[in-house]
Motif scaffolding. Structure first.
Motif, PDB file in Angstrom:
ATOM      1  N   ASP A 319       0.817  -1.199   0.000  1.00 39.07           N
ATOM      2  CA  ASP A 319       0.000   0.000   0.000  1.00 39.07           C
ATOM      3  C   ASP A 319       0.857   1.258   0.000  1.00 39.07           C
ATOM      4  OD1 ASP A 319      -0.750   0.056   3.581  1.00 39.07           O
ATOM      5  OD2 ASP A 319       1.088  -0.327   2.496  1.00 39.07           O
ATOM      6  N   THR A 329       0.400   4.724   6.154  1.00 38.90           N
ATOM      7  CA  THR A 329      -0.320   3.623   5.538  1.00 38.90           C
ATOM      8  C   THR A 329      -0.468   2.507   6.564  1.00 38.90           C
ATOM      9  OG1 THR A 329       1.683   2.527   4.744  1.00 38.90           O
ATOM     10  CG2 THR A 329       0.705   4.216   3.318  1.00 38.90           C
ATOM     11  N   GLN A 330      -1.278   1.517   6.249  1.00 42.05           N
ATOM     12  CA  GLN A 330      -1.483   0.408   7.176  1.00 42.05           C
ATOM     13  C   GLN A 330      -0.184  -0.340   7.434  1.00 42.05           C
ATOM     14  OE1 GLN A 330      -4.784  -1.545   5.073  1.00 42.05           O
ATOM     15  NE2 GLN A 330      -6.111  -1.044   6.777  1.00 42.05           N
ATOM     16  N   LEU A 394      -8.869  -0.735  14.437  1.00 40.30           N
ATOM     17  CA  LEU A 394      -9.240   0.496  13.736  1.00 40.30           C
ATOM     18  C   LEU A 394      -7.997   1.334  13.539  1.00 40.30           C
ATOM     19  CD1 LEU A 394     -12.310   2.749  14.395  1.00 40.30           C
ATOM     20  CD2 LEU A 394     -10.061   3.787  14.346  1.00 40.30           C
ATOM     21  N   LEU A 396      -7.083   5.176  11.914  1.00 42.19           N
ATOM     22  CA  LEU A 396      -7.585   6.428  11.347  1.00 42.19           C
ATOM     23  C   LEU A 396      -6.443   7.439  11.305  1.00 42.19           C
ATOM     24  CD1 LEU A 396     -10.141   7.845  10.284  1.00 42.19           C
ATOM     25  CD2 LEU A 396     -10.533   8.689  12.601  1.00 42.19           C
ATOM     26  N   ASP A 451     -18.727   5.040  13.338  1.00 42.66           N
ATOM     27  CA  ASP A 451     -18.144   4.744  12.029  1.00 42.66           C
ATOM     28  C   ASP A 451     -17.209   5.880  11.619  1.00 42.66           C
ATOM     29  OD1 ASP A 451     -19.571   2.395  11.831  1.00 42.66           O
ATOM     30  OD2 ASP A 451     -21.275   3.353  10.836  1.00 42.66           O
ATOM     31  N   ALA A 453     -13.809   6.947   8.656  1.00 42.12           N
ATOM     32  CA  ALA A 453     -13.300   6.712   7.308  1.00 42.12           C
ATOM     33  C   ALA A 453     -12.298   5.567   7.311  1.00 42.12           C
ATOM     34  CB  ALA A 453     -12.652   7.987   6.768  1.00 42.12           C
ATOM     35  N   SER A 454     -12.017   5.037   6.128  1.00 44.37           N
ATOM     36  CA  SER A 454     -11.061   3.944   6.000  1.00 44.37           C
ATOM     37  C   SER A 454      -9.642   4.453   6.225  1.00 44.37           C
ATOM     38  CB  SER A 454     -11.172   3.303   4.616  1.00 44.37           C
ATOM     39  OG  SER A 454     -10.745   4.219   3.617  1.00 44.37           O
ATOM     40  N   ALA A 455      -8.735   3.504   6.462  1.00 41.53           N
ATOM     41  CA  ALA A 455      -7.342   3.874   6.693  1.00 41.53           C
ATOM     42  C   ALA A 455      -6.716   4.506   5.457  1.00 41.53           C
ATOM     43  CB  ALA A 455      -6.541   2.646   7.113  1.00 41.53           C
ATOM     44  N   ALA A 456      -7.170   4.111   4.263  1.00 45.88           N
ATOM     45  CA  ALA A 456      -6.615   4.674   3.036  1.00 45.88           C
ATOM     46  C   ALA A 456      -7.089   6.104   2.798  1.00 45.88           C
ATOM     47  CB  ALA A 456      -6.981   3.797   1.844  1.00 45.88           C
ATOM     48  N   THR A 457      -8.252   6.441   3.339  1.00 46.36           N
ATOM     49  CA  THR A 457      -8.817   7.786   3.148  1.00 46.36           C
ATOM     50  C   THR A 457      -8.388   8.737   4.244  1.00 46.36           C
ATOM     51  OG1 THR A 457     -10.728   6.813   2.029  1.00 46.36           O
ATOM     52  CG2 THR A 457     -10.938   9.085   2.819  1.00 46.36           C
ATOM     53  N   ASN A 544     -17.828   9.703  10.394  1.00 45.37           N
ATOM     54  CA  ASN A 544     -18.639   9.692   9.176  1.00 45.37           C
ATOM     55  C   ASN A 544     -19.970  10.415   9.327  1.00 45.37           C
ATOM     56  OD1 ASN A 544     -16.632   8.251   7.948  1.00 45.37           O
ATOM     57  ND2 ASN A 544     -17.699   6.283   7.992  1.00 45.37           N
TER      58      ASN A 544
END
Length: 627
Positions: A319, A329-330, A394, A396, A451, A453-457, A544
């Motif tokens: 990633d 990144t993750q 999680l 973030l 909820d 956002a995703s880790a990529a966002t 979110n």
């Protein structure tokens, strides 16, 4: 005609098989493209950008050689440039005209830089002595940094004192003391001098297999045609009748030299034809069998080459090409978490405050250092829970390509089901600083996280005075502290959810009333407690639903003072262990620190009450009251 067909097939077979084998041997091109270059400048860092790495398609193999210990690390280009900062560096590019690498020196004012080893910005790194090699599949957003990790050399004109020169050593020590940490200028050694890039080249010769296979089939066809032609020729002669036995002729008269004549030639019969065919067949079959098995793989190759596997030991960023606006990144966070947890575990074992400070800050560090002091003075005191590294529930990261950067994560330990998942707030102050844990707290057992956002966002970090939330983040600590002190009498009581809040039961108004009663029993001491927001920075991340996850610090200062002048107050337990005093006539001031994690809904939400998601609490300091 059949013999002609056989001859044509033989010739075609020899040509096809020969050309197919040649494609894999003498006609095969190189299996990799190599570009090399020398770096001759004194710049301490060499940079290989993603554009250079991807000038040729395929996995990149980077080899760097030089003197002494070396390190090669790769990360997102913006992060690498930020780490280089004001230092000069060599920008390596591929010269398309010559096919070689050349280095363009970018000047900078910083001559001494720290080692790049272990930086939290890297997606991967490798160290070696003399030569280091990296294999990566780097997209264009990834760059490689190379530097020497040898000790910085003294600047020109500042020769080190000779061994045994006591006067010179004393002078150097005095100069260092006068000028501080930067007393003696030093220069980081130049970056390694030789760089090479290798890319794989597809020289698989896809037509080689079909050519060899086709030639083998043609060879077999030629053999069949040749045998068929021989059999056809034999059948055309037809069957021969057996000659009748003739009467024996009379014995010829003895010849003399005068009437002697040469004997007549006798026509060959069928038996002689069979003998010729039998002798000729092995001559044809032996080359045929040899050619049929003549392939590069010892058999008939496939029609289409299969994809070759990646070389062992290769590193793929995975990633790594994530958007530059996300703090980590993750994969990068997993590396940071593992390093952080290992450092803190080592510090906990040795009660090393300096080592702990390299990976902890703010209220998380205060609580840890207090625990070290308590364990030193009281052997019954237990260490705090370690930072888990088992499963990231999680992640973030902050949407930020600058600094400071913040990351929120929830991590659990699958091997310890009784331990609550820990919520961590990490912050990186500058590109060369490591991430430190600002807040480390356990989640409430019955809580459900909102909820995000995703880790990529990633998510934006919100201002602490934001009015679009049910309560501004910078007011949460004060409001919640008022609830702990007054409970139902607090003006904020209806703005917080009481269900699932276990901290109120542990340190709420009932506990404080009981504590006051015990201290003031006998009328010799006065008890008071005051809550205030801590010095740590409040951190808020958007969710979110336009709400926020907020981490903040609350301090409660407990005051125990004698009612009469000259009276003595004795201490026990943690207050005694942390203050180092068993009694005093001035009283004690003890600070209890609370790391709090809240969910704050949007101001337009149907239920606008704030929820306590988790906390960590403990005695962080205890000292004599001032006179």
């Amino acid at each position: 005609m059949r013999f002609v067909i056989a001859i044509v097939l033989f010739i075609g077979a020899f040509l096809s098989i020969g050309y197919g084998i040649a494609q894999r041997t003498v006609l095969a091109g190189p299996d990799e493209r190599i570009a090399m270059g020398d770096v001759t400048s004194a710049a301490p860092v060499t940079l290989i950008r993603g554009e250079t790495l991807n000038a040729v398609d395929g996995q990149q193999r980077i080899s760097i050689s030089g003197e002494g210990p070396l390190v090669a690390a790769y990360g997102r280009t913006g992060d690498v440039l930020a780490w280089i900062g004001e230092a000069g560096y060599n920008d390596v590019v591929l010269d398309e005209a010559t096919g070689e690498l050349r280095a363009e020196e970018i000047s900078g004012g910083e001559t001494e830089i720290p080692s790049a080893v272990g930086s939290d910005l890297w997606l991967g790194e490798q160290e070696s002595d003399g030569e280091v090699t990296l294999r990566i599949n780097a997209p264009e957003g990834i760059s490689v940094l190379v530097m020497s990790t040898a000790e910085p050399a003294p600047a020109a004109g500042e020769d080190a004192p000779a061994e045994g020169d006591a006067a010179a050593e004393d002078d150097a020590a005095a100069d260092a003391a006068a000028e501080g940490d930067a007393a003696v200028a030093a220069v980081t050694p130049p970056a390694p001098g030789q760089v090479s890039l290798r890319w794989p080249v597809d020289n698989s010769a896809p037509w080689s297999g079909p050519l060899i296979l086709g030639g083998t089939i043609a060879l077999l066809g030629g053999l069949i045609s040749f045998i068929w032609a021989l059999l056809h020729a034999r059948r055309r002669r037809g069957p021969r009748r057996k000659q009748p036995r003739l009467p024996r002729p009379p014995r010829p008269p003895r010849l003399t030299a005068r009437n002697a004549k040469p004997p007549k030639a006798v026509e060959a019969g069928p038996s002689s034809s069979r003998r010729r065919l039998t002798a000729f067949t092995p001559v044809l079959l032996v080359p045929a069998l040899l050619l049929a098995g003549c392939t590069s793989d010892g058999g008939v190759p496939p029609l289409f080459d299969e994809a070759s596997p990646a070389p062992s030991g290769s590193a793929a960023p995975g990633d790594a090409a994530a958007t530059q606006t996300v703090a980590v990144t993750q994969r990068q966070f997993a590396k940071i978490l593992e390093s952080t947890a290992a450092t803190i575990a080592e510090a906990d074992e040795a009660r090393d405050a300096e080592l702990a400070g390299s990976r902890l800050s703010g209220p998380a560090l205060e609580l840890r250092l207090a625990n070290y002091k308590l364990r030193k003075n009281d052997r019954s005191e237990k260490a705090l829970d370690p930072i888990p590294t088992g499963r990231v529930e999680l992640l973030l990261p902050q949407q930020n390509d600058g600094w400071p950067r913040t990351v929120f994560a929830v991590v659990s330990d699958p091997e310890n089901e009784k331990a609550a998942p820990q919520a961590l707030m990490l912050e990186q102050a500058s590109p060369r600083d490591p991430y430190t844990i600002e807040y480390a707290l356990g989640l409430e057992p019955s809580i459900r996280l909102p909820d995000v956002a995703s880790a990529a966002t990633g998510a934006s970090r919100l201002p602490t005075d934001l009015k679009l939330l049910a309560m501004a983040p910078d007011q949460l600590a004060t409001a919640y502290g008022d609830i702990l002190a007054k409970d139902a009498k607090s003006s904020y009581i209806d703005q917080f959810v009481a269900e699932g809040d276990t901290l109120r039961d542990q340190v709420g108004v009932k506990i404080k009333a009981s504590r006051k009663k015990d201290v003031e029993k006998g009328g010799l001491a006065r008890y008071a407690i005051k809550a205030a927001q801590g010095k740590a920075e409040t951190i808020a991340f958007g969710t979110n639903d336009s709400g926020a996850i907020v981490a903040t610090e609350l301090n409660e200062v407990e005051s125990v003072k004698p009612r009469q002048s000259g009276a003595s107050i004795s201490t026990e337990g943690r207050v005694k262990a942390l203050s180092g005093k068993s009694s005093t006539t001035r009283g004690f001031l003890s600070t209890y620190g609370y790391q709090l994690l809240f969910y704050v809904p949007n101001v337009t939400a149907e239920d606008q009450r704030v929820v306590l998601l988790g906390y960590a609490e403990g005695l962080t300091s205890s000292k004599e009251a001032p006179r």
